[in-house]
Design an enzyme around this catalytic site. Structure first.
Site, PDB file in Angstrom:
ATOM      1  N   ASN A  49     -18.675  -6.105 -18.325  1.00 47.19           N
ATOM      2  CA  ASN A  49     -17.740  -6.753 -19.691  1.00 47.19           C
ATOM      3  C   ASN A  49     -16.417  -6.177 -20.325  1.00 47.19           C
ATOM      4  OD1 ASN A  49     -17.683  -7.953 -22.113  1.00 47.19           O
ATOM      5  ND2 ASN A  49     -19.368  -8.680 -22.630  1.00 47.19           N
TER       6      ASN A  49
ATOM      7  N   LYS B   2     -16.554  -5.943 -23.859  1.00 45.93           N
ATOM      8  CA  LYS B   2     -17.454  -4.484 -23.870  1.00 45.93           C
ATOM      9  C   LYS B   2     -16.339  -3.340 -24.217  1.00 45.93           C
ATOM     10  CE  LYS B   2     -22.269  -5.690 -23.483  1.00 45.93           C
ATOM     11  NZ  LYS B   2     -23.462  -5.473 -22.220  1.00 45.93           N
TER      12      LYS B   2
ATOM     13  N   GLU C 295     -29.666  -3.392 -13.603  1.00 41.20           N
ATOM     14  CA  GLU C 295     -30.534  -4.260 -14.810  1.00 41.20           C
ATOM     15  C   GLU C 295     -31.887  -4.463 -14.880  1.00 41.20           C
ATOM     16  OE1 GLU C 295     -27.679  -6.300 -17.455  1.00 41.20           O
ATOM     17  OE2 GLU C 295     -29.273  -7.366 -18.468  1.00 41.20           O
TER      18      GLU C 295
ATOM     19  N   ASP D 204     -26.689  -1.678 -23.671  1.00 39.49           N
ATOM     20  CA  ASP D 204     -27.015  -3.070 -23.607  1.00 39.49           C
ATOM     21  C   ASP D 204     -27.440  -3.746 -24.989  1.00 39.49           C
ATOM     22  OD1 ASP D 204     -28.126  -5.083 -21.111  1.00 39.49           O
ATOM     23  OD2 ASP D 204     -30.029  -4.988 -21.972  1.00 39.49           O
ATOM     24  N   SER D 205     -27.123  -5.240 -25.504  1.00 38.85           N
ATOM     25  CA  SER D 205     -26.616  -5.454 -26.456  1.00 38.85           C
ATOM     26  C   SER D 205     -27.536  -6.847 -26.176  1.00 38.85           C
ATOM     27  CB  SER D 205     -25.344  -5.590 -26.364  1.00 38.85           C
ATOM     28  OG  SER D 205     -24.903  -6.343 -26.047  1.00 38.85           O
TER      29      SER D 205
ATOM     30  N   GLY E  71     -18.384 -13.901 -25.891  1.00 40.01           N
ATOM     31  CA  GLY E  71     -20.012 -14.096 -25.627  1.00 40.01           C
ATOM     32  C   GLY E  71     -20.106 -15.489 -27.401  1.00 40.01           C
TER      33      GLY E  71
ATOM     34  N   ASP F  25     -20.034 -15.019 -30.002  1.00 36.97           N
ATOM     35  CA  ASP F  25     -18.994 -14.376 -31.516  1.00 36.97           C
ATOM     36  C   ASP F  25     -18.841 -16.124 -32.279  1.00 36.97           C
ATOM     37  OD1 ASP F  25     -18.934 -11.628 -31.266  1.00 36.97           O
ATOM     38  OD2 ASP F  25     -16.989 -11.245 -30.391  1.00 36.97           O
TER      39      ASP F  25
ATOM     40  N   ARG G  31     -22.512  -3.702 -32.039  1.00 33.44           N
ATOM     41  CA  ARG G  31     -21.435  -1.596 -30.849  1.00 33.44           C
ATOM     42  C   ARG G  31     -20.635  -1.094 -31.610  1.00 33.44           C
ATOM     43  NH1 ARG G  31     -19.399  -5.860 -28.232  1.00 33.44           N
ATOM     44  NH2 ARG G  31     -21.366  -6.008 -27.222  1.00 33.44           N
TER      45      ARG G  31
HETATM   46  P1  IMP Z   1     -25.676  -7.681 -21.307  1.00 29.83           P
HETATM   47  O1  IMP Z   1     -25.909  -6.600 -22.924  1.00 29.83           O
HETATM   48  O2  IMP Z   1     -24.235  -7.386 -20.494  1.00 29.83           O
HETATM   49  O3  IMP Z   1     -27.000  -7.741 -20.777  1.00 29.83           O
HETATM   50  O4  IMP Z   1     -25.374  -8.878 -22.021  1.00 29.83           O
HETATM   51  C1  IMP Z   1     -25.487  -9.003 -23.602  1.00 29.83           C
HETATM   52  C2  IMP Z   1     -24.572 -10.588 -23.722  1.00 29.83           C
HETATM   53  O5  IMP Z   1     -25.033 -10.815 -25.173  1.00 29.83           O
HETATM   54  C3  IMP Z   1     -23.467 -10.981 -24.029  1.00 29.83           C
HETATM   55  O6  IMP Z   1     -23.346 -11.159 -22.455  1.00 29.83           O
HETATM   56  C4  IMP Z   1     -23.310 -11.808 -24.605  1.00 29.83           C
HETATM   57  O7  IMP Z   1     -23.797 -12.949 -24.597  1.00 29.83           O
HETATM   58  C5  IMP Z   1     -24.544 -11.416 -25.972  1.00 29.83           C
HETATM   59  N1  IMP Z   1     -23.267 -10.057 -27.055  1.00 29.83           N
HETATM   60  C6  IMP Z   1     -23.701  -9.032 -26.776  1.00 29.83           C
HETATM   61  N2  IMP Z   1     -23.376  -8.868 -27.939  1.00 29.83           N
HETATM   62  C7  IMP Z   1     -22.040  -9.715 -28.160  1.00 29.83           C
HETATM   63  C8  IMP Z   1     -21.165  -9.723 -29.027  1.00 29.83           C
HETATM   64  O8  IMP Z   1     -20.600  -8.363 -29.520  1.00 29.83           O
HETATM   65  N3  IMP Z   1     -20.527 -10.821 -28.989  1.00 29.83           N
HETATM   66  C9  IMP Z   1     -20.718 -11.774 -28.470  1.00 29.83           C
HETATM   67  N4  IMP Z   1     -21.513 -12.305 -27.628  1.00 29.83           N
HETATM   68  C10 IMP Z   1     -22.155 -10.681 -27.666  1.00 29.83           C
END
Ligand code: IMP
Length: 189
Positions: A9, A12, A36, A65-66, A141, A143, A170
């Site tokens: 991403n 990120k 993952e 991871d978020s 995402g 946001d 983050r």
């Molecule tokens: P992963 O950490 O790659 O599994 O993805 C986490 C998902 O959560 C992302 O694809 C976004 O859809 C969402 N996400 C995580 N952080 C954010 C952010 O800061 N803003 C908006 N969406 C987020």
């Protein structure tokens, strides 16, 4: 100091670099993909991905991871946020919350640092709520539908990058990593 960041991403990577540059740390995109596993724990997912990436790269790195956790949906989509964003998107979350007065939600982020002898996690949480409709054009995402507490009712998409990082999950997790890298003598700034 340079560290690899295993992520697919680019948003990120940009957000993390803008925070860590203040600690004298530059994140480089890791050539290895982030693996993952399926789990309900962001920390478990990030630690496993960090261990696998470290075995493949052999250099100090971070993995993140978020996810978005909506209170009245019992934390959904949580660890499945990426898949849910791709399938039903912001519109799908808004439809699930139609007529629901409780719009409380939080973003969580777990950053894991891995080197030969160390595996360490840093957690950041941003509390807020889900907007009635998408607003703003920045970020990525979810946001456009997330209103962080303490930002005058603006969604993350309506904030500038540094305003978002000041309060975001983050921002908090990567600042904790930066503080630790500095206090442990790994980064100097
Ligand atoms: P992963 O950490 O790659 O599994 O993805 C986490 C998902 O959560 C992302 O694809 C976004 O859809 C969402 N996400 C995580 N952080 C954010 C952010 O800061 N803003 C908006 N969406 C987020």
């Amino acid at each position: 100091m340079e560290l690899y960041f295993a992520t697919g991403n680019p948003h990120k990577l940009a957000e993390a670099n803008s925070i860590l540059s203040k600690f004298g740390v530059l994140l480089r995109h890791a050539p290895s993909p982030k693996i993952e596993i399926q789990s309900e724990s962001l920390e478990e997912i990030a630690r496993y991905a960090a261990e696998v990436a470290y075995r493949s790269l052999g250099s100090p790195l971070v993995v993140e991871d978020s996810g978005l956790f909506v209170e009245s949906l019992n934390g959904f989509p949580g660890p499945y946020s990426s898949y849910v964003y791709k399938t039903i998107g912001c519109g799908g979350i808004l439809r699930l919350l139609e007529g629901n007065a409780n719009r409380e939600a939080r973003f969580e982020c777990v950053v894991v640092y891995a080197s030969g002898e160390t595996l360490r996690s840093f957690v950041g949480i941003a509390r807020g709520s889900i907007a009635e409709a998408p607003r703003g054009s920045g970020g990525f995402g979810f946001d456009p539908i997330f209103i962080s507490d303490g930002c005058g009712g603006k969604t993350f998409s309506e904030l500038g990058p540094s305003e978002k990082s000041a309060v975001s999950h983050r921002g908090r997790a990567f600042r904790a990593l930066g503080e630790w890298l500095r206090s442990s003598g790994r980064a100097y700034a």
